[in-house]
Design a protein around this motif. Sequence first.
Motif, PDB file in Angstrom:
ATOM      1  N   THR A  65       0.822  -1.207   0.000  1.00 33.99           N
ATOM      2  CA  THR A  65       0.000   0.000   0.000  1.00 33.99           C
ATOM      3  C   THR A  65       0.855   1.255   0.000  1.00 33.99           C
ATOM      4  N   ASP A 121       2.549   2.259  -3.336  1.00 35.91           N
ATOM      5  CA  ASP A 121       1.688   2.932  -4.320  1.00 35.91           C
ATOM      6  C   ASP A 121       0.359   3.227  -3.625  1.00 35.91           C
ATOM      7  N   LEU A 122       0.299   4.381  -2.971  1.00 34.31           N
ATOM      8  CA  LEU A 122      -0.880   4.737  -2.191  1.00 34.31           C
ATOM      9  C   LEU A 122      -2.094   4.826  -3.108  1.00 34.31           C
ATOM     10  N   PRO A 123      -3.175   4.104  -2.790  1.00 32.97           N
ATOM     11  CA  PRO A 123      -4.360   4.104  -3.668  1.00 32.97           C
ATOM     12  C   PRO A 123      -4.879   5.522  -3.914  1.00 32.97           C
ATOM     13  N   LEU A 124      -5.458   5.699  -5.107  1.00 36.03           N
ATOM     14  CA  LEU A 124      -6.080   6.950  -5.572  1.00 36.03           C
ATOM     15  C   LEU A 124      -5.039   8.001  -5.942  1.00 36.03           C
ATOM     16  N   VAL A 125      -4.120   8.343  -5.033  1.00 34.48           N
ATOM     17  CA  VAL A 125      -3.152   9.405  -5.333  1.00 34.48           C
ATOM     18  C   VAL A 125      -1.857   8.862  -5.920  1.00 34.48           C
ATOM     19  N   HIS A 126      -1.598   7.550  -5.766  1.00 31.69           N
ATOM     20  CA  HIS A 126      -0.425   6.881  -6.338  1.00 31.69           C
ATOM     21  C   HIS A 126       0.881   7.540  -5.889  1.00 31.69           C
ATOM     22  N   TRP A 127       1.016   7.724  -4.572  1.00 27.32           N
ATOM     23  CA  TRP A 127       2.248   8.255  -3.992  1.00 27.32           C
ATOM     24  C   TRP A 127       3.071   7.125  -3.398  1.00 27.32           C
ATOM     25  N   ASN A 128       4.379   7.272  -3.504  1.00 25.19           N
ATOM     26  CA  ASN A 128       5.302   6.352  -2.854  1.00 25.19           C
ATOM     27  C   ASN A 128       5.752   7.000  -1.542  1.00 25.19           C
TER      28      ASN A 128
END
Length: 296
Positions: A149, A152-159
Amino acid sequence: MSKEARSAATRTLISPVRLNQPAGRRMYRIVLVSTLVMATIVFIGPLYWMATGGFKSPQELVRTPPTLFPESPSTHAFTEAWDRLGMAQLLLNTVVYAGGALLLQLIFCVAAAYSLSKLRPIFGNVILGMMLASMMIPAAALVIPQYLTVLDLPLVHWNLMNTPWVIWLPTVANAFNIFLLKRFFDSIPNELLDAASIDGAGPVRVLWSVVLPLSRPILGVVSIFGLVAVWKDFLWPLITVPAHETLNVGVNTAATSMPQNTLIAGLFLASLPTIVLFLVFQRNIMAGLTAGSLKG
């Protein structure tokens, strides 16, 4: 009250009649003191060994039989551990992680507990039950899903790797702290909240001006739990923030290249802040744990 009921009410390990006798009182005191001494040794012994180990030389530390007191106490191991480990930076990193996690956890847990206790949403008991059921899942089983998770944070796709958020976000929702806070909020009389509402206070103002000032003991307990959980965590910081190590990770990384007395000194320095924190706030912790147990 019948004779049988009185007997059951006064029945203990040692009868009152026996305690009234000199031999019974003497035996009771011997057993009590022995139990307290043994419990103290079991709990304080490892801390004492860790604290005194840093004052010993490497040769004295591994001596058999071990020495109870350092023969030639020296603080060299502590200064060496502080310098070689970069303890100041490790301590700063850990404080940032623990402080941010505590702040976010208090905001979320207080809001969730207040809504479940006083606002009473639909299916509130079901939601609380699902939160408590999540405590039965082993923490190790959640490592891989959490790791995927934060990559690749869901929705915003941040590492989020190597950022404080990778430590903060997984600690925000804590079912046990929400349960503790809800139990305490349940003990606050609704008449106080109704009086504040009549004066024109909304739910947020009631929470801020009425509930939180009355909840200082339990907030102290939750704060201690939140800080210690992040402070002692090892596996999650090891795999998510390798560029900004915490105390536990930093000490473990340098363990293979340090003398044993220096390593023990570093371990003592790493654990000292939480020990001092508990000693300072131990009364608040005990008061908070029992504050919501009785109503009225």
